[in-house]
Design an enzyme around this catalytic site. Structure first.
Site, PDB file in Angstrom:
ATOM      1  N   GLY A  11       0.943  -3.511   7.881  1.00  0.00           N
ATOM      2  CA  GLY A  11       2.504  -3.351   8.226  1.00  0.00           C
ATOM      3  C   GLY A  11       3.445  -2.403   8.205  1.00  0.00           C
ATOM      4  O   GLY A  11       2.827  -1.351   7.920  1.00  0.00           O
ATOM      5  N   CYS A  12       4.369  -3.026   7.451  1.00  0.00           N
ATOM      6  CA  CYS A  12       5.227  -1.948   6.237  1.00  0.00           C
ATOM      7  C   CYS A  12       4.284  -1.045   6.181  1.00  0.00           C
ATOM      8  O   CYS A  12       4.134  -1.227   5.279  1.00  0.00           O
ATOM      9  CB  CYS A  12       6.119  -2.253   6.503  1.00  0.00           C
ATOM     10  SG  CYS A  12       7.279  -1.332   5.480  1.00  0.00           S
ATOM     11  N   HIS A  13       4.385   0.141   6.585  1.00  0.00           N
ATOM     12  CA  HIS A  13       3.722   1.921   5.402  1.00  0.00           C
ATOM     13  C   HIS A  13       4.335   1.799   3.894  1.00  0.00           C
ATOM     14  O   HIS A  13       4.075   1.778   3.135  1.00  0.00           O
ATOM     15  CB  HIS A  13       4.143   3.037   6.081  1.00  0.00           C
ATOM     16  CG  HIS A  13       5.068   3.464   6.200  1.00  0.00           C
ATOM     17  ND1 HIS A  13       5.370   4.433   7.689  1.00  0.00           N
ATOM     18  CD2 HIS A  13       6.394   3.340   5.901  1.00  0.00           C
ATOM     19  CE1 HIS A  13       6.687   4.949   7.758  1.00  0.00           C
ATOM     20  NE2 HIS A  13       7.570   3.542   7.120  1.00  0.00           N
TER      21      HIS A  13
END
Length: 172
Positions: A11-13
């Site tokens: 997902g989002c880092h």
């Protein structure tokens, strides 16, 4: 102490960085974009994790990774948020495949996480590094990252550095 390196994307880092930073045995997390030598060599959000194998093993890292992002969902943002384990050597590649096969029965759907060779890394700008640690009260962190960290506390509490998530104990 020699650290082992592996990279994860999902997902989002910001979320991925916060998850791995909270673990015992993870000594460093670099956030940014990773590319592999696979056919699709585009960069996607990911983190490089440096860990002490005497404190946390690869299986635990992969299990946490698969459990804290949509590792069975092929959605429209998969180019930006590729679900992947980026190995740095042949041993990690083989071990990652074995671990994923072993963990598959724990998931209701097929794991789509790719096992790809690590090729290149572009770090995020300084203002976004350690995003959660610097901004735990931001709405994004409260909405998306806190639930992942709360999940870690529930399912992997013996692997979590409690001092890094102590602010959650008062809210759970």
């Amino acid at each position: 102490m020699e650290l082992t390196k592996i990279a994860f994307g999902g997902g989002c880092h910001w979320c991925t960085e916060a998850v791995f930073q909270s673990l015992i045995g993870v000594e460093k997390v670099e956030q940014g974009w990773v590319a592999s030598t696979a056919k699709n060599n585009t960069f996607s959000e990911a983190v490089i994790v440096y860990f002490d194998e005497n404190k946390i093993d690869l299986k635990t890292l992969i299990q946490i990774h698969l459990s804290t992002h949509k590792s069975t969902s092929n959605h429209s943002f998969r180019n930006k948020y590729r679900s992947a384990i980026y190995y740095v050597d042949a041993h990690q590649q083989e071990k990652s495949k074995e671990i994923m096969e072993e963990l598959q029965p724990n998931f209701d759907a097929k794991i789509i996480t790719q096992i790809l060779e690590f090729k290149n890394f572009k770090p995020s700008t300084d203002e976004f590094q350690n995003y959660y640690q610097q901004n735990p009260e931001k709405p994004f962190c409260e909405k998306y990252i806190n639930p992942k960290l709360t999940f870690l506390l529930e399912k992997f509490s013996n692997k979590v550095d409690q001092s890094k998530v102590s602010h959650l104990n008062s809210t759970t």
